[in-house]
Design an enzyme around this catalytic site. Structure first.
Site, PDB file in Angstrom:
ATOM      1  CB  ALA A   1      26.267   7.955   0.159  1.00 21.07           C
TER       2      ALA A   1
ATOM      3  CG  HIS B   1      30.254   9.018   7.884  1.00 21.83           C
ATOM      4  ND1 HIS B   1      29.126   9.047   7.091  1.00 21.83           N
ATOM      5  CD2 HIS B   1      30.740  10.280   7.882  1.00 21.83           C
ATOM      6  CE1 HIS B   1      28.947  10.273   6.620  1.00 21.83           C
ATOM      7  NE2 HIS B   1      29.907  11.050   7.096  1.00 21.83           N
TER       8      HIS B   1
ATOM      9  CG  HIS C   1      20.442  13.124   6.561  1.00 20.94           C
ATOM     10  ND1 HIS C   1      21.528  13.955   6.388  1.00 20.94           N
ATOM     11  CD2 HIS C   1      20.410  12.309   5.477  1.00 20.94           C
ATOM     12  CE1 HIS C   1      22.115  13.654   5.245  1.00 20.94           C
ATOM     13  NE2 HIS C   1      21.465  12.668   4.672  1.00 20.94           N
TER      14      HIS C   1
ATOM     15  CG  HIS D   1      26.057  16.413   3.957  1.00 18.49           C
ATOM     16  ND1 HIS D   1      25.199  16.297   2.897  1.00 18.49           N
ATOM     17  CD2 HIS D   1      26.174  15.184   4.474  1.00 18.49           C
ATOM     18  CE1 HIS D   1      24.811  15.050   2.796  1.00 18.49           C
ATOM     19  NE2 HIS D   1      25.381  14.350   3.737  1.00 18.49           N
TER      20      HIS D   1
ATOM     21  CG  MET E   1      20.414   6.364   6.565  1.00 19.15           C
ATOM     22  SD  MET E   1      21.642   6.711   7.811  1.00 19.15           S
ATOM     23  CE  MET E   1      22.443   5.092   7.953  1.00 19.15           C
ATOM     24  CB  SER E   2      18.619  11.003   2.189  1.00 18.15           C
ATOM     25  OG  SER E   2      19.320  10.486   1.079  1.00 18.15           O
TER      26      SER E   2
HETATM   27  N1  HPA Z   1      23.110   1.756   4.813  1.00 18.84           N
HETATM   28  C1  HPA Z   1      22.398   2.890   4.953  1.00 18.84           C
HETATM   29  N2  HPA Z   1      22.791   4.054   4.484  1.00 18.84           N
HETATM   30  C2  HPA Z   1      23.963   4.103   3.832  1.00 18.84           C
HETATM   31  C3  HPA Z   1      24.759   2.961   3.652  1.00 18.84           C
HETATM   32  C4  HPA Z   1      24.303   1.724   4.173  1.00 18.84           C
HETATM   33  O1  HPA Z   1      24.951   0.659   4.067  1.00 18.84           O
HETATM   34  N3  HPA Z   1      25.861   3.346   2.940  1.00 18.84           N
HETATM   35  C5  HPA Z   1      25.724   4.680   2.710  1.00 18.84           C
HETATM   36  N4  HPA Z   1      24.571   5.146   3.255  1.00 18.84           N
END
Ligand code: HPA
Length: 293
Positions: free
Chosen positions: A133, A267, A103, A81, A231-232
């Protein structure tokens, strides 16, 4: 009178409104010398690995404002980011790209995490584009796919509109049906068709993270009707719809998350596979955005 609210950060109601206004003023001051750039027509929020979307802005002028120079805005720390606002034009139409987002898993409330987006909405921006993502819960999805978000499930445990409503921004109880604008979704599908990019479609579920899901959670989320998990985005979608803006959003499927994987997501993989999907999404947006202008 003591304030008995349990919102422990104190950033809500009049104080939140003041901070949104102060951030908007700071951005406006920087952009006003560049004419209509201070009144953007649309805003894009970029998720992990999506920095390439900035290249859809006309090369000149591009005004870069690091988040650290906007008062009250969380400074973005996570890898992948950039943490900067870029103002420019898409095919002549003023736009703002938020490259990187705060986040909730970093410890910010949804009110803080959406503060910058709300400041930009204060400047204008009738159309909001969100990207992220995500893990693919739908077994038909592969890493590298791009999913057009048709709807969301907010399982984050929070909501950015908690606290007294800020009436000048939107209503107390905003509807969230058809939050992801059907006409914009059709336009995105047409753009994908013209550019030969296959778009998946589905429901995004937001969890708080930062831990990735257990196998049992992945199976549960699938049964709940979600196609991708991240998560967003849902919190930003809520403030965009609260403000009555048109919304369009995409997930880059960076890993499968069906519960059948030998190993869980990490990640590095998310960043790497995000690049594959990002190239596809930039192709679609390159066709779509000038038409929205
Ligand atoms: N889970 C949650 N958040 C994410 C994932 C995942 O598998 N891949 C990328 N962001």
């Amino acid at each position: 009178m003591p304030d008995l609210r349990s919102l422990s950060d104190g950033i809500y109601g009049d104080e939140l409104d003041r901070r949104i206004g102060a951030a908007a003023d700071a951005i406006r001051t920087r952009l006003t010398p560049h004419g209509d750039l201070a009144v953007p027509r649309f805003v894009a929020v970029l998720g992990s690995g999506l920095g390439g979307v900035v290249e859809l802005l006309d090369p000149d002028p591009r005004i870069v404002i690091p988040y650290g120079e906007i008062p009250g805005v969380p400074v973005v720390e996570v890898a992948g980011h950039a943490g900067q606002l870029v103002a420019g034009r898409v095919a002549g139409t003023p736009a703002i790209v938020l490259s990187g987002r705060a986040h909730a898993y970093e410890g910010y409330s949804h009110r803080e995490a959406t503060l910058l987006l709300r400041a930009v909405l204060d400047l204008g921006a009738d159309t909001v584009l969100l990207t992220n993502a995500a893990g693919g819960l739908n077994p038909a999805f592969d890493a590298g796919d791009v999913m057009l978000i048709t709807d969301h499930i907010n399982l984050s445990g929070e909501n950015p509109l908690l606290g007294p409503n800020i009436d000048r921004l939107g209503p107390r109880f905003p509807p969230m049906t058809d939050a992801y604008d059907p006409a914009l979704r059709d336009a995105a599908l047409e753009a994908a068709g013209r550019t030969g990019v296959e778009l998946r479609q589905g429901v995004y579920v937001m969890l708080s993270g930062p831990a990735y899901e257990t196998r049992a959670e992945m199976r549960m989320l699938r049964q709940l009707g979600a196609d991708a998990v991240g998560m967003s985005t849902a919190h930003e979608a809520i403030v965009a719809r609260h403000a009555g803006r048109r919304l369009l959003a995409f997930s880059l499927i960076t890993n499968t998350a069906t519960g059948e994987e030998e190993e869980g997501a990490n990640h590095e993989e998310v960043i790497e596979m995000g690049r594959v999907g990002a190239a596809r999404l930039v192709t679609v947006l390159g066709d779509l955005l000038p038409r929205l202008a």
